[in-house]
Design a protein around this motif. Structure first.
Motif, PDB file in Angstrom:
ATOM      1  N   PRO A 141       0.607  -1.420   0.004  1.00 27.10           N
ATOM      2  CA  PRO A 141      -0.006  -0.133   0.197  1.00 27.10           C
ATOM      3  C   PRO A 141       0.814   1.276  -0.135  1.00 27.10           C
ATOM      4  O   PRO A 141       0.304   2.406   0.050  1.00 27.10           O
ATOM      5  N   LYS A 142       2.201   1.096  -0.077  1.00 23.86           N
ATOM      6  CA  LYS A 142       3.005   2.369   0.167  1.00 23.86           C
ATOM      7  C   LYS A 142       3.748   2.812  -1.347  1.00 23.86           C
ATOM      8  O   LYS A 142       4.264   1.646  -2.163  1.00 23.86           O
ATOM      9  N   LEU A 143       3.945   3.929  -1.691  1.00 20.21           N
ATOM     10  CA  LEU A 143       4.247   4.468  -2.893  1.00 20.21           C
ATOM     11  C   LEU A 143       5.403   5.330  -2.481  1.00 20.21           C
ATOM     12  O   LEU A 143       5.259   6.363  -1.664  1.00 20.21           O
ATOM     13  N   SER A 144       6.858   5.023  -2.778  1.00 18.92           N
ATOM     14  CA  SER A 144       7.845   5.867  -2.560  1.00 18.92           C
ATOM     15  C   SER A 144       8.422   6.350  -3.625  1.00 18.92           C
ATOM     16  O   SER A 144       8.684   5.806  -4.672  1.00 18.92           O
ATOM     17  N   VAL A 145       8.695   8.066  -3.577  1.00 20.76           N
ATOM     18  CA  VAL A 145       9.254   8.623  -4.782  1.00 20.76           C
ATOM     19  C   VAL A 145      10.507   9.195  -4.507  1.00 20.76           C
ATOM     20  O   VAL A 145      10.450   9.945  -3.108  1.00 20.76           O
ATOM     21  N   SER A 146      11.534   9.060  -5.138  1.00 18.65           N
ATOM     22  CA  SER A 146      12.653   9.807  -5.188  1.00 18.65           C
ATOM     23  C   SER A 146      12.828  10.724  -6.182  1.00 18.65           C
ATOM     24  O   SER A 146      12.610  10.546  -7.456  1.00 18.65           O
TER      25      SER A 146
END
Length: 131
Positions: A56-61
């Motif tokens: 359920p987690k979206l990480s953006v760099s």
């Protein structure tokens, strides 16, 4: 989100006219490009973003170019970039609620202070949407 510029010249932003919902911006100059018979034109850093989905987690760099060790006039470092910001979005599957938080806002950025605070660090979790 305004992300990327398609490889076109990116002009450093000195002071946005609108700061509503703006968290940070990059006003660094990468190089001053000669324009014969005119003043040199400052251009900023090009960049891209990476997304990682983990349940359920979206990480953006958000990554920009990094100057060569000898300086920006010698181009980009060919093996490394600069992570200027990171954020994550998390959805609660049972409610559909999505929350967002910045986990890193680099010193390369001009950070807009949070309302009612003189702190410039990442904001608290913000609820974006729910069913």
């Amino acid at each position: 989100r305004m992300v990327g510029n398609g490889g076109f010249a990116d002009f450093p932003l000195t002071d946005p006219a609108r700061k509503t919902s703006l968290r940070a911006w990059d006003n660094r100059t990468y190089q001053a490009i000669p324009q014969f018979a005119l003043e040199p034109m400052s251009v900023g850093f090009n960049g891209y973003f990476k997304m990682v989905v983990d349940g359920p987690k979206l990480s953006v760099s958000y990554i920009t170019g990094k100057c060569a060790a000898s300086g920006c006039d010698d181009g980009y470092n060919t093996s490394a970039g600069t992570v200027v910001a990171e954020e994550s979005f998390t959805v609660k599957p049972n409610t559909g609620t999505i929350s967002q938080k910045f986990t890193h806002l680099g010193s390369e950025l001009v950070v807009v202070p949070r309302m009612g605070s003189n702190q410039t660090g990442p904001p608290l979790v913000k609820v974006l949407a729910s069913k």
